[in-house]
Motif scaffolding. Structure first.
Motif, PDB file in Angstrom:
ATOM      1  N   ARG A 124     -22.079 -24.309 -14.425  1.00  0.00           N
ATOM      2  CA  ARG A 124     -21.162 -23.208 -14.135  1.00  0.00           C
ATOM      3  C   ARG A 124     -19.729 -23.725 -14.128  1.00  0.00           C
ATOM      4  N   ARG A 154     -28.418 -25.543 -16.462  1.00  0.00           N
ATOM      5  CA  ARG A 154     -27.252 -24.676 -16.596  1.00  0.00           C
ATOM      6  C   ARG A 154     -26.090 -25.212 -15.778  1.00  0.00           C
ATOM      7  N   TYR A 190     -17.720 -18.933 -16.720  1.00  0.00           N
ATOM      8  CA  TYR A 190     -18.789 -18.891 -17.715  1.00  0.00           C
ATOM      9  C   TYR A 190     -19.829 -19.954 -17.381  1.00  0.00           C
ATOM     10  N   GLY A 191     -20.981 -19.829 -18.014  1.00  0.00           N
ATOM     11  CA  GLY A 191     -22.051 -20.805 -17.844  1.00  0.00           C
ATOM     12  C   GLY A 191     -22.338 -21.515 -19.156  1.00  0.00           C
ATOM     13  N   ASP A 202     -25.381 -23.660 -21.185  1.00  0.00           N
ATOM     14  CA  ASP A 202     -26.809 -23.957 -21.204  1.00  0.00           C
ATOM     15  C   ASP A 202     -27.104 -25.137 -22.124  1.00  0.00           C
TER      16      ASP A 202
END
Length: 420
Positions: free
Chosen positions: A85, A83, A139-140, A142
């Motif tokens: 960031r 992940r 937001y992240g 993935d």
């Protein structure tokens, strides 16, 4: 879907909206009717309506938004699948405020091509409260894919309060992110050489090098299998082998880079690269020097080939991980260089050979003759028949089969053992 997403995700110059065109048309019609019917209030109302979008367009051409973005991406180097960031702060440098608008932050190599939302109004730079002069977007991301990826630019839809004009402004520059192959614990595989190097200890002993290993005194908890009996007899006390004995051996890791029928960065090849990187890391943990090669000449996106990259056990793996981050299958028609690889492995000697590649890429099968032990970790693509496994087993490889289409490929491993 917002207006910005319909725009094709690109910056656009200032334009009148459909509302402005309707207002202009209605004003002209109203002015003409007022003139024909000799109703001055109707005529002047029509002229005012027609002039409103024109004056707004002129005003907006003069007053342009002055926005800056400070983007923080952490970590800047991430492993594939992890992940990421992203935090972006948009600040207004103009004496005029900015109305609320839709935004998109463009990203590549993630589970989504862009991240969007609505940015609240940003006050003038003269506003006394700093929090009103800037807005934050966070937001992240993935499942980032291996390679050099990008975040940005930020695209903001800028409209006036009446909705008569619209433009999409580009804010900030592109920020690059390095996505390295994901590292897994390959010691879970049922292969002693990847757990503790036992098979290499046996091969060193048979080669007459067992007397040259580095030993230390026995400590409580040391496994008896590590006791070096000859050294213990000479010293009159129990002595055990240290991991440093592997520094005399070189672990050979060969990545299958045969031309791919699918897209260059398909899931099977990405998994194979991740396995190869994980194997190198594990061999270094066991104290091996390593030499990483490819079966086919495979220039990466920067035009550099993975040409026998040697890494000592004490060296950092950053250069190798970057090469593996960028590597791709060889172009169509590129022949394998297995004979040259076999000569190199034969010269280096006294170390494990681990081949990682797609299950039906059998170009590396002849390398088994120079590997001791020879381990093949094969990746089976979704819907693919693993017909190449039989060739590896017949040649004498110890084979581990992994399913690229499984929910967790690392839980799908089957060790098929040695050839009969």
């Amino acid at each position: 879907m917002s207006v910005l997403e319909n725009s094709g995700i690109r910056a656009t110059p200032l334009r009148p909206t459909a509302r402005a065109w309707w207002l202009l048309g209605a004003g002209i019609v109203l002015a003409v009717l007022g003139d024909l019917l000799d109703v001055p209030p109707m005529r002047w109302s029509g002229i005012a309506l027609a002039l409103l979008p024109v004056l707004m367009l002129l005003a907006r051409l003069i007053v342009r938004p002055r926005l800056e973005v400070e983007r923080t991406v952490y970590p800047t180097t991430v492993a594939a699948g992890d992940r990421l960031r992203v935090v972006a702060e948009v600040q207004n440098r103009s004496v005029f405020g900015v109305e609320p608008g839709s935004y998109l932050d463009v990203v590549t190599g993630a589970d989504r091509a862009h991240v969007g939302g609505v940015l609240p109004a940003i006050a003038s730079r003269l506003h006394p409260r700093e929090g009103r002069r800037r807005r934050r977007i966070a937001y992240g991301l993935d499942r980032m894919r291996r390679g050099i990826r990008q975040v940005g630019p930020l695209l903001l839809e800028n409209t006036d309060g009446l909705g008569l004009t619209r433009r999409v402004v580009r804010i900030g520059d592109v920020q690059e992110i390095e996505v390295w192959p994901h590292i897994h614990d390959v010691s879970q595989l049922d292969m002693p050489v990847l757990r503790s190097g036992d098979e290499v200890e046996v091969s060193l002993g048979r080669g007459g090098e067992a007397d040259d290993v580095i030993t230390r005194e026995y400590r409580r908890g040391d496994p008896l299998r590590r006791v070096h009996w000859k050294a213990s007899a000479r010293a009159g006390e129990l002595r055990v082998r240290q991991e440093e004995h592997h520094s005399e051996a070189v672990g050979m890791v060969v990545l299958g880079t045969a031309p791919s029928k699918d897209e260059w960065f398909d899931d099977s090849f990405d998994l194979a690269v991740s396995i190869a990187a994980s194997v190198v890391v594990r061999l270094h943990e066991l104290g091996f020097d390593t030499e990483t090669s490819a079966t086919h000449p495979a220039p990466d996106v920067e035009g550099v080939e993975l040409d026998r990259l040697q890494t000592a056990a004490s060296d950092a793996l950053h250069p190798l991980m970057r090469r593996l981050m960028l590597i791709q299958p060889a172009p169509l028609g590129t022949p394998a260089e297995v004979e040259a690889l076999a000569d190199v492995i034969a010269r280096v000697g006294s170390g494990p050979l681990i081949y990682v590649g797609k299950v039906n890429d059998t170009a590396a099968v002849p390398l088994c003759e120079v590997g001791d032990p020879a381990i093949a970790i094969l990746v089976n693509g979704p819907g693919e028949r693993p017909e190449g496994v039989a060739e590896f087993l017949r040649a004498g490889w110890r084979v581990a089969l992994m399913q690229a289409g499984a929910r967790d490929p690392w839980q799908s491993v089957r060790v098929l053992g040695d050839a009969a």
